[in-house]
Motif scaffolding. Structure first.
Motif, mmCIF file in Angstrom:
data_model
loop_
_atom_site.group_PDB
_atom_site.id
_atom_site.type_symbol
_atom_site.label_atom_id
_atom_site.label_comp_id
_atom_site.label_asym_id
_atom_site.label_seq_id
_atom_site.Cartn_x
_atom_site.Cartn_y
_atom_site.Cartn_z
ATOM 1 N N ALA A 143 0.824 -1.217 0.000
ATOM 2 C CA ALA A 143 0.000 0.000 0.000
ATOM 3 C C ALA A 143 0.854 1.262 0.000
ATOM 4 O O ALA A 143 0.714 2.142 0.860
ATOM 5 C CB ALA A 143 -0.958 0.000 1.193
ATOM 6 N N VAL A 144 1.750 1.358 -0.982
ATOM 7 C CA VAL A 144 2.639 2.516 -1.095
ATOM 8 C C VAL A 144 1.921 3.631 -1.845
ATOM 9 O O VAL A 144 1.576 3.469 -3.020
ATOM 10 C CB VAL A 144 3.943 2.133 -1.830
ATOM 11 C CG1 VAL A 144 4.838 3.364 -1.987
ATOM 12 C CG2 VAL A 144 4.678 1.041 -1.061
ATOM 13 N N PRO A 145 1.685 4.778 -1.218
ATOM 14 C CA PRO A 145 1.002 5.887 -1.899
ATOM 15 C C PRO A 145 1.814 6.377 -3.101
ATOM 16 O O PRO A 145 3.051 6.380 -3.084
ATOM 17 C CB PRO A 145 0.918 6.967 -0.817
ATOM 18 C CG PRO A 145 1.041 6.227 0.479
ATOM 19 C CD PRO A 145 1.968 5.092 0.193
ATOM 20 N N GLY A 146 1.124 6.789 -4.140
ATOM 21 C CA GLY A 146 1.773 7.390 -5.294
ATOM 22 C C GLY A 146 2.391 6.415 -6.275
ATOM 23 O O GLY A 146 2.836 6.840 -7.350
ATOM 24 N N THR A 163 8.647 13.542 -12.532
ATOM 25 C CA THR A 163 7.598 14.103 -11.668
ATOM 26 C C THR A 163 7.853 13.689 -10.220
ATOM 27 O O THR A 163 7.063 12.955 -9.621
ATOM 28 C CB THR A 163 6.197 13.634 -12.125
ATOM 29 O OG1 THR A 163 6.182 12.188 -12.148
ATOM 30 C CG2 THR A 163 5.875 14.163 -13.505
ATOM 31 N N PRO A 164 8.960 14.149 -9.648
ATOM 32 C CA PRO A 164 9.326 13.715 -8.292
ATOM 33 C C PRO A 164 8.297 14.092 -7.236
ATOM 34 O O PRO A 164 8.190 13.424 -6.204
ATOM 35 C CB PRO A 164 10.664 14.419 -8.046
ATOM 36 C CG PRO A 164 10.658 15.589 -8.988
ATOM 37 C CD PRO A 164 9.917 15.129 -10.198
ATOM 38 N N GLU A 165 7.533 15.138 -7.492
ATOM 39 C CA GLU A 165 6.534 15.552 -6.502
ATOM 40 C C GLU A 165 5.361 14.583 -6.432
ATOM 41 O O GLU A 165 4.622 14.578 -5.445
ATOM 42 C CB GLU A 165 6.014 16.961 -6.827
ATOM 43 C CG GLU A 165 5.159 17.078 -8.070
ATOM 44 C CD GLU A 165 5.950 17.051 -9.373
ATOM 45 O OE1 GLU A 165 5.319 17.034 -10.449
ATOM 46 O OE2 GLU A 165 7.198 17.055 -9.307
ATOM 47 N N GLN A 166 5.196 13.730 -7.452
ATOM 48 C CA GLN A 166 4.103 12.773 -7.472
ATOM 49 C C GLN A 166 4.551 11.338 -7.204
ATOM 50 O O GLN A 166 3.722 10.461 -6.978
ATOM 51 C CB GLN A 166 3.394 12.828 -8.835
ATOM 52 C CG GLN A 166 2.798 14.173 -9.170
ATOM 53 C CD GLN A 166 2.228 14.210 -10.582
ATOM 54 O OE1 GLN A 166 1.906 13.178 -11.159
ATOM 55 N NE2 GLN A 166 2.108 15.407 -11.144
ATOM 56 N N THR A 294 1.282 12.618 1.484
ATOM 57 C CA THR A 294 0.751 13.705 0.653
ATOM 58 C C THR A 294 0.475 13.247 -0.783
ATOM 59 O O THR A 294 -0.050 14.037 -1.580
ATOM 60 C CB THR A 294 1.749 14.871 0.610
ATOM 61 O OG1 THR A 294 2.949 14.471 -0.079
ATOM 62 C CG2 THR A 294 2.126 15.320 2.021
ATOM 63 N N LEU A 295 0.806 12.009 -1.107
ATOM 64 C CA LEU A 295 0.677 11.523 -2.480
ATOM 65 C C LEU A 295 -0.680 10.875 -2.714
ATOM 66 O O LEU A 295 -1.483 10.714 -1.791
ATOM 67 C CB LEU A 295 1.797 10.522 -2.768
ATOM 68 C CG LEU A 295 3.228 11.043 -2.585
ATOM 69 C CD1 LEU A 295 4.233 9.934 -2.876
ATOM 70 C CD2 LEU A 295 3.488 12.261 -3.468
ATOM 71 N N ALA A 296 -0.914 10.485 -3.961
ATOM 72 C CA ALA A 296 -2.172 9.828 -4.315
ATOM 73 C C ALA A 296 -2.345 8.556 -3.502
ATOM 74 O O ALA A 296 -1.358 7.862 -3.190
ATOM 75 C CB ALA A 296 -2.184 9.509 -5.813
#
Length: 341
Positions: A143-146, A163-166, A294-296
């Motif tokens: 369950a790793v976000p992003g 896209t390091p911010e995502q 903070t990621l998806a």
């Protein structure tokens, strides 16, 4: 007699230390850990243990391999055949749909069908590299976000760079970075040139893609045995651990890099044989949990379907009307398929 006893104690102690250095047996039960790094290591370790702990030692020698990707041999659980597990990495991540144009992919949705579907699926598993599907499976199980699953390692390496911010990862030079649990060590696979970090970076700035391979870091022990432990799928046809040396600072030392001028491995040049020597070009550093939050939201695995109590016999896929032979069940096709990227 005393000398023999002391020697036996020393050997036992050394053996015990070597076993203890492998963190997988204790990590296996930490799939629900609060931190993403531990969940990733636990998921990867569980797969390696299921495959009877195959591993490559620090000298780059395959030291243990029990079963192979498309066999009928059963894994550690005593129930799952290796080819069904390999098919599950594709199916449970949703990546099998993206391979629909490849021979045998459709039959991997129906692993309990006819002899034809079984044979076709097993051929698909041999013909198509599944290391990226394995990494995707581990990241989704943890369950790793992003993280965006892909059948190509290049996609999530590119995500980390462009896209390091995502992305859940930072794109780093493996020769200078400190690997840690949950990171990915990635190599370019090319028979014509060596890319290195600079060459991969240049490629990521352009169009197209590259064949790559990534292993998951599950432990780094600079103060214990001076080794890092990594696990990758489709490494010598299994979920295999790779052991690599690290220095006191926890960096790969030396990083076993492939060279365009190196002597090729052969029976005449045994000293040149090293399965760890690859074109290691990137370390994807897992971000701290606060940044991951903070990621998806993480993409969940498809809920695995329960296998029937016994495999159906005498069923057909391409059925003839009036033959009296029942159609094979297809329990593993998801009711809703994700859109392709």
């Amino acid at each position: 007699m005393l000398r023999s006893f002391v020697l036996a104690c020393v050997l036992f102690s050394a053996s015990a230390s070597a076993v203890a250095a492998d963190a997988c047996p204790r990590l296996r039960g930490q799939a629900a850990a609060a931190d993403a790094a531990t969940r990733i290591a636990a998921a990867a370790c569980d797969e390696n243990l299921q495959w009877y702990r195959p591993f490559i030692d620090t000298q780059g020698r395959l030291a243990s391999a029990t079963v192979s990707e498309a066999e009928r041999a059963r894994l550690e659980d005593g129930a799952t055949e290796t080819w069904r597990r390999t098919a599950g990495y594709w199916r449970d991540t949703g990546l099998l749909q993206r391979m629909a144009g490849f021979a045998g992919a459709e039959q991997c949705f129906d692993p309990y069908g006819s002899a034809y579907s079984t044979t076709a699926c097993r051929a698909f598993l041999i013909d198509n590299p599944w290391s990226a599907a394995f990494v995707s499976y581990v990241m989704m199980k943890a369950a790793v976000p992003g993280f965006r699953p892909s059948a190509s390692h290049y996609d999530y390496v590119r995500d980390a760079y462009r896209t390091p911010e995502q992305s859940p990862f930072q794109y780093l030079d493996p020769a200078a970075a400190n690997p840690a649990v949950g990171d990915l060590l990635c190599a370019v696979r090319s028979s014509t040139r060596v890319y290195g970090h600079a060459g991969l970076t240049a490629a990521l700035n352009g169009d197209g893609g590259l064949n790559m391979h990534c292993d998951i870091v599950v432990a780094v022990n600079p103060d214990n045995d001076g080794k890092a432990y990594l696990i990758g799928g489709n490494v010598q046809q299994g979920a295999t651990m790779r052991m690599m040396a690290v220095n006191r600072n926890g960096q790969f030392w030396p990083l076993p890099l492939r060279s365009e001028t190196q002597v090729e491995c052969s029976p005449d040049t045994v000293s040149a044989c090293d399965m760890n020597k690859m074109d290691w070009s990137a370390l994807l550093k897992l971000k701290p949990d606060a940044a991951l939050a903070t990621l998806a939201p993480p993409q969940p695995l498809y809920a695995p379907q329960q296998a029937p109590a016994s495999e159906p016999q005498g069923c057909c896929v391409q059925c003839v009307v009036g033959s009296g032979v029942p159609r094979c069940p297809n329990p593993n096709v998801p009711s809703v398929r994700p859109q392709q990227e």
